[in-house]
Scaffold this motif. Structure first.
Motif, PDB file in Angstrom:
ATOM      1  N   ARG A  14       0.837  -1.218   0.000  1.00  0.00           N
ATOM      2  CA  ARG A  14       0.000   0.000   0.000  1.00  0.00           C
ATOM      3  C   ARG A  14       0.863   1.255   0.000  1.00  0.00           C
ATOM      4  N   HIS A  15       1.998   1.213   0.671  1.00  0.00           N
ATOM      5  CA  HIS A  15       2.897   2.365   0.740  1.00  0.00           C
ATOM      6  C   HIS A  15       3.996   2.307  -0.320  1.00  0.00           C
ATOM      7  N   GLN A  16       3.845   1.391  -1.264  1.00  0.00           N
ATOM      8  CA  GLN A  16       4.776   1.226  -2.379  1.00  0.00           C
ATOM      9  C   GLN A  16       6.213   1.022  -1.889  1.00  0.00           C
ATOM     10  N   ILE A  17       6.340   0.243  -0.823  1.00  0.00           N
ATOM     11  CA  ILE A  17       7.646  -0.130  -0.291  1.00  0.00           C
ATOM     12  C   ILE A  17       8.018  -1.457  -0.947  1.00  0.00           C
ATOM     13  N   VAL A  18       9.013  -1.407  -1.808  1.00  0.00           N
ATOM     14  CA  VAL A  18       9.397  -2.582  -2.582  1.00  0.00           C
ATOM     15  C   VAL A  18      10.077  -3.592  -1.668  1.00  0.00           C
ATOM     16  N   ALA A  19       9.557  -4.811  -1.688  1.00  0.00           N
ATOM     17  CA  ALA A  19      10.099  -5.899  -0.871  1.00  0.00           C
ATOM     18  C   ALA A  19       9.795  -7.218  -1.563  1.00  0.00           C
ATOM     19  N   GLU A  20      10.664  -8.191  -1.330  1.00  0.00           N
ATOM     20  CA  GLU A  20      10.440  -9.530  -1.863  1.00  0.00           C
ATOM     21  C   GLU A  20      10.434 -10.495  -0.683  1.00  0.00           C
ATOM     22  N   THR A  21       9.424 -11.369  -0.629  1.00  0.00           N
ATOM     23  CA  THR A  21       9.271 -12.278   0.501  1.00  0.00           C
ATOM     24  C   THR A  21       9.456 -13.721   0.046  1.00  0.00           C
ATOM     25  N   PHE A  22      10.201 -14.458   0.877  1.00  0.00           N
ATOM     26  CA  PHE A  22      10.524 -15.861   0.602  1.00  0.00           C
ATOM     27  C   PHE A  22       9.974 -16.727   1.731  1.00  0.00           C
ATOM     28  N   ASP A  23       9.375 -17.861   1.386  1.00  0.00           N
ATOM     29  CA  ASP A  23       8.905 -18.832   2.372  1.00  0.00           C
ATOM     30  C   ASP A  23      10.012 -19.843   2.645  1.00  0.00           C
ATOM     31  N   LEU A 104      12.806  -5.948  12.638  1.00  0.00           N
ATOM     32  CA  LEU A 104      12.488  -4.525  12.481  1.00  0.00           C
ATOM     33  C   LEU A 104      11.065  -4.335  11.962  1.00  0.00           C
ATOM     34  N   LEU A 105      10.584  -5.284  11.178  1.00  0.00           N
ATOM     35  CA  LEU A 105       9.231  -5.163  10.631  1.00  0.00           C
ATOM     36  C   LEU A 105       8.154  -5.287  11.708  1.00  0.00           C
ATOM     37  N   ALA A 106       8.505  -5.827  12.886  1.00  0.00           N
ATOM     38  CA  ALA A 106       7.545  -5.924  13.988  1.00  0.00           C
ATOM     39  C   ALA A 106       7.206  -4.548  14.557  1.00  0.00           C
ATOM     40  N   LEU A 107       7.981  -3.533  14.200  1.00  0.00           N
ATOM     41  CA  LEU A 107       7.670  -2.179  14.666  1.00  0.00           C
ATOM     42  C   LEU A 107       6.310  -1.705  14.164  1.00  0.00           C
ATOM     43  N   MET A 124      22.998  -1.029   7.415  1.00  0.00           N
ATOM     44  CA  MET A 124      22.382  -0.033   6.539  1.00  0.00           C
ATOM     45  C   MET A 124      23.213   0.251   5.289  1.00  0.00           C
ATOM     46  N   ARG A 125      24.443  -0.244   5.240  1.00  0.00           N
ATOM     47  CA  ARG A 125      25.272  -0.090   4.035  1.00  0.00           C
ATOM     48  C   ARG A 125      25.110  -1.279   3.082  1.00  0.00           C
ATOM     49  N   ALA A 126      24.378  -2.294   3.485  1.00  0.00           N
ATOM     50  CA  ALA A 126      24.175  -3.476   2.642  1.00  0.00           C
ATOM     51  C   ALA A 126      23.286  -3.123   1.451  1.00  0.00           C
ATOM     52  N   ALA A 127      23.401  -3.885   0.391  1.00  0.00           N
ATOM     53  CA  ALA A 127      22.541  -3.667  -0.780  1.00  0.00           C
ATOM     54  C   ALA A 127      21.094  -4.030  -0.464  1.00  0.00           C
ATOM     55  N   THR A 140      11.560 -11.362   4.430  1.00  0.00           N
ATOM     56  CA  THR A 140      11.277 -10.273   3.501  1.00  0.00           C
ATOM     57  C   THR A 140      12.556  -9.478   3.312  1.00  0.00           C
ATOM     58  N   VAL A 141      12.916  -9.254   2.065  1.00  0.00           N
ATOM     59  CA  VAL A 141      14.151  -8.560   1.723  1.00  0.00           C
ATOM     60  C   VAL A 141      13.806  -7.170   1.191  1.00  0.00           C
ATOM     61  N   LEU A 142      14.440  -6.156   1.806  1.00  0.00           N
ATOM     62  CA  LEU A 142      14.220  -4.761   1.426  1.00  0.00           C
ATOM     63  C   LEU A 142      15.567  -4.069   1.270  1.00  0.00           C
ATOM     64  N   THR A 143      15.585  -2.999   0.528  1.00  0.00           N
ATOM     65  CA  THR A 143      16.782  -2.161   0.494  1.00  0.00           C
ATOM     66  C   THR A 143      16.809  -1.311   1.760  1.00  0.00           C
ATOM     67  N   PRO A 144      17.967  -0.759   2.119  1.00  0.00           N
ATOM     68  CA  PRO A 144      17.994   0.158   3.268  1.00  0.00           C
ATOM     69  C   PRO A 144      17.033   1.334   3.092  1.00  0.00           C
ATOM     70  N   GLU A 145      16.904   1.841   1.882  1.00  0.00           N
ATOM     71  CA  GLU A 145      15.979   2.962   1.654  1.00  0.00           C
ATOM     72  C   GLU A 145      14.533   2.533   1.879  1.00  0.00           C
ATOM     73  N   ALA A 146      14.182   1.339   1.438  1.00  0.00           N
ATOM     74  CA  ALA A 146      12.830   0.829   1.667  1.00  0.00           C
ATOM     75  C   ALA A 146      12.588   0.649   3.166  1.00  0.00           C
ATOM     76  N   LEU A 147      13.597   0.170   3.886  1.00  0.00           N
ATOM     77  CA  LEU A 147      13.466   0.021   5.338  1.00  0.00           C
ATOM     78  C   LEU A 147      13.265   1.379   6.003  1.00  0.00           C
ATOM     79  N   LYS A 148      13.997   2.381   5.570  1.00  0.00           N
ATOM     80  CA  LYS A 148      13.824   3.740   6.121  1.00  0.00           C
ATOM     81  C   LYS A 148      12.408   4.255   5.857  1.00  0.00           C
ATOM     82  N   THR A 149      11.883   3.964   4.676  1.00  0.00           N
ATOM     83  CA  THR A 149      10.510   4.379   4.364  1.00  0.00           C
ATOM     84  C   THR A 149       9.530   3.670   5.289  1.00  0.00           C
TER      85      THR A 149
END
Length: 169
Positions: A14-23, A104-107, A124-127, A140-149
């Protein structure tokens, strides 16, 4: 009502935060995570839910292999008194997750913003950063910028810290 994994992922979309989730099978420890998760992209996290002597709560996220010295974390976090692991009851009450699913997503469940957040600068320096989306059966894999958002959406500000050196042995 606390978010569940699906409502969290819907919030990201909904917030257009790009993430990819793996089971994957349930992962309870970093060692299990390394053995069972397969080849997930990104730097995977180790998350510590802590409290200080004044019952201030902290969620500290570091790279999975990073050694953590709780005594040395006190000053960078601004903790008062000694740091210890918070109880599973406090974890569930404040972040809506059980041990083994701390992330962090539990926040997203800390609507009162009672939990202080600290993230190791190296993370936060990781890709890309891998986080459990409220369950230890997914990553769920996010970029640092997506995590900041995401943090901005939840009203949290992460203190970026340099992880203190490990305790002498």
């Amino acid at each position: 009502m606390p978010h569940d994994p699906d409502s969290l992922l819907a919030l990201l979309a909904r917030h257009q935060i790009v993430a990819e989730t793996f089971d994957h099978p349930p992962l309870h420890t970093v060692a299990e995570s390394k053995a069972l998760r397969g080849a997930l992209p990104g730097l995977q996290t180790k998350n510590l839910f802590l409290r200080d002597g004044k019952k201030t709560y902290f969620l500290v996220s570091v790279a999975e292999d990073a050694p953590v010295n709780l005594k040395a974390l006190r000053d960078p976090l601004g903790a008062r008194g000694s740091l210890s692991f918070a109880s599973p009851e406090a974890l569930y009450e404040m972040l809506g997750v059980l041990p083994g699913s701390v992330s962090l997503l539990a926040l997203v469940n800390d609507e009162a913003r009672l939990v202080n957040v600290a993230v190791d600068r190296a993370l936060m320096r990781a890709a890309a950063i891998g986080c459990h989306p409220l369950t230890n059966t997914r990553t769920t894999v996010l970029t640092p910028e997506a995590l900041k958002t995401f943090l901005k959406v939840t009203g949290h500000r992460a203190l970026e810290i340099d992880l203190p050196p490990p305790a002498p042995t």
